[in-house]
Motif scaffolding. Structure first.
Motif, PDB file in Angstrom:
ATOM      1  N   LEU A 113       0.840  -1.194   0.000  1.00 44.66           N
ATOM      2  CA  LEU A 113       0.000   0.000   0.000  1.00 44.66           C
ATOM      3  C   LEU A 113       0.876   1.246   0.000  1.00 44.66           C
ATOM      4  O   LEU A 113       1.904   1.284   0.672  1.00 44.66           O
ATOM      5  CB  LEU A 113      -0.900   0.034   1.243  1.00 44.66           C
ATOM      6  N   HIS A 114       0.449   2.275  -0.714  1.00 43.69           N
ATOM      7  CA  HIS A 114       1.190   3.534  -0.713  1.00 43.69           C
ATOM      8  C   HIS A 114       0.992   4.222   0.641  1.00 43.69           C
ATOM      9  O   HIS A 114       0.066   3.877   1.400  1.00 43.69           O
ATOM     10  CB  HIS A 114       0.794   4.423  -1.889  1.00 43.69           C
ATOM     11  N   PRO A 115       1.845   5.174   1.013  1.00 42.13           N
ATOM     12  CA  PRO A 115       1.778   5.788   2.348  1.00 42.13           C
ATOM     13  C   PRO A 115       0.414   6.357   2.737  1.00 42.13           C
ATOM     14  O   PRO A 115      -0.014   6.199   3.875  1.00 42.13           O
ATOM     15  CB  PRO A 115       2.843   6.890   2.278  1.00 42.13           C
ATOM     16  N   ARG A 116      -0.303   6.988   1.806  1.00 41.03           N
ATOM     17  CA  ARG A 116      -1.612   7.544   2.161  1.00 41.03           C
ATOM     18  C   ARG A 116      -2.601   6.417   2.493  1.00 41.03           C
ATOM     19  O   ARG A 116      -3.387   6.518   3.433  1.00 41.03           O
ATOM     20  CB  ARG A 116      -2.153   8.436   1.047  1.00 41.03           C
ATOM     21  N   ALA A 117      -2.544   5.318   1.738  1.00 40.37           N
ATOM     22  CA  ALA A 117      -3.416   4.175   2.027  1.00 40.37           C
ATOM     23  C   ALA A 117      -3.029   3.526   3.355  1.00 40.37           C
ATOM     24  O   ALA A 117      -3.894   3.070   4.102  1.00 40.37           O
ATOM     25  CB  ALA A 117      -3.351   3.161   0.892  1.00 40.37           C
ATOM     26  N   GLN A 118      -1.726   3.520   3.667  1.00 38.29           N
ATOM     27  CA  GLN A 118      -1.287   2.997   4.964  1.00 38.29           C
ATOM     28  C   GLN A 118      -1.876   3.824   6.101  1.00 38.29           C
ATOM     29  O   GLN A 118      -2.367   3.278   7.096  1.00 38.29           O
ATOM     30  CB  GLN A 118       0.239   3.009   5.063  1.00 38.29           C
ATOM     31  N   GLN A 119      -1.853   5.124   5.945  1.00 38.46           N
ATOM     32  CA  GLN A 119      -2.411   6.010   6.962  1.00 38.46           C
ATOM     33  C   GLN A 119      -3.914   5.775   7.098  1.00 38.46           C
ATOM     34  O   GLN A 119      -4.446   5.691   8.215  1.00 38.46           O
ATOM     35  CB  GLN A 119      -2.143   7.466   6.596  1.00 38.46           C
ATOM     36  N   ARG A 120      -4.594   5.627   5.993  1.00 38.12           N
ATOM     37  CA  ARG A 120      -6.044   5.457   6.026  1.00 38.12           C
ATOM     38  C   ARG A 120      -6.451   4.095   6.580  1.00 38.12           C
ATOM     39  O   ARG A 120      -7.479   3.985   7.255  1.00 38.12           O
ATOM     40  CB  ARG A 120      -6.623   5.680   4.629  1.00 38.12           C
ATOM     41  N   ILE A 121      -5.668   3.074   6.302  1.00 39.02           N
ATOM     42  CA  ILE A 121      -6.021   1.763   6.849  1.00 39.02           C
ATOM     43  C   ILE A 121      -5.825   1.762   8.359  1.00 39.02           C
ATOM     44  O   ILE A 121      -6.607   1.158   9.094  1.00 39.02           O
ATOM     45  CB  ILE A 121      -5.250   0.615   6.155  1.00 39.02           C
ATOM     46  N   LEU A 122      -4.826   2.486   8.839  1.00 39.68           N
ATOM     47  CA  LEU A 122      -4.631   2.597  10.282  1.00 39.68           C
ATOM     48  C   LEU A 122      -5.784   3.370  10.921  1.00 39.68           C
ATOM     49  O   LEU A 122      -6.265   3.002  12.001  1.00 39.68           O
ATOM     50  CB  LEU A 122      -3.289   3.252  10.614  1.00 39.68           C
TER      51      LEU A 122
END
Length: 185
Positions: A113-122
């Motif tokens: 996952l790209h960093p923005r998706a990582q943030q959103r999944i968290l």
């Protein structure tokens, strides 16, 4: 050799893929509208529908398959989706279906996952943890995820020379990732 020429690996996969497509269309678990909205937020895609199927079509090994349809009319399976997209669909579905007060173990949910998706999944995981009183343990190598966690939530398991495993609780995200040799010195 004659059999190998007549029945190649591609033929096997093509035949199994047709079987799998039929199976997911008939017996797949449809993702709810809310699950699709969460996936749209995390992955920034416009989903119309999605289906999950647990199967053992390939050599009897159990696995999951997902089928997506987007607002652009694209219909595709995890064979054409990114691995992060497929894993996120399964993660979202399973967390939303988990009973209240469940213990959930996640092994590197940020993978692919790209960093923005990582943030959103968290954000999604944290919201569900609070909403459903979930206990969630995340193993990660992502600085994006680790830095968003409160320091009191960070734990590093250390294998000592004598074979004993100790738990470090006094590390920041940067220190923890340095300790496990994810970040350079």
């Amino acid at each position: 050799k004659v059999l190998r020429r007549k029945y190649r690996k591609q033929d096997y996969l093509r035949n199994r893929s047709k079987l799998l497509k039929k199976e997911i269309e008939q017996n797949g678990i449809s993702l709810t509208q809310y699950e699709l909205e969460v996936l749209e937020y995390i992955l920034e895609r416009d989903y119309v529908s999605g289906k999950l199927l647990k199967h053992s079509v390939f050599h009897g090994h159990e696995g999951w398959t997902v089928m997506f349809e987007t607002s652009h009319g694209n219909k595709y399976s995890d064979a054409f989706a990114g691995s992060g997209e497929s894993a996120t669909a399964l993660l979202v579905h399973n967390i939303l279906q988990a009973p209240e007060k469940s213990l959930i173990l996640l092994d590197e949910p940020e993978t692919s996952l790209h960093p923005r998706a990582q943030q959103r999944i968290l954000e999604f995981i944290a919201h569900q943890a609070v909403r459903k009183s979930l206990q969630i343990v995340i193993a990660t190598h992502s600085i994006y995820l680790a830095k968003k966690l409160p320091q009191k939530a960070i734990r590093v398991l250390v294998l000592e020379p004598d074979g004993i495993v100790t738990v470090r609780t006094d590390l920041s995200a940067d220190e923890a990732l340095h300790e496990i040799e994810t970040l350079p010195a």
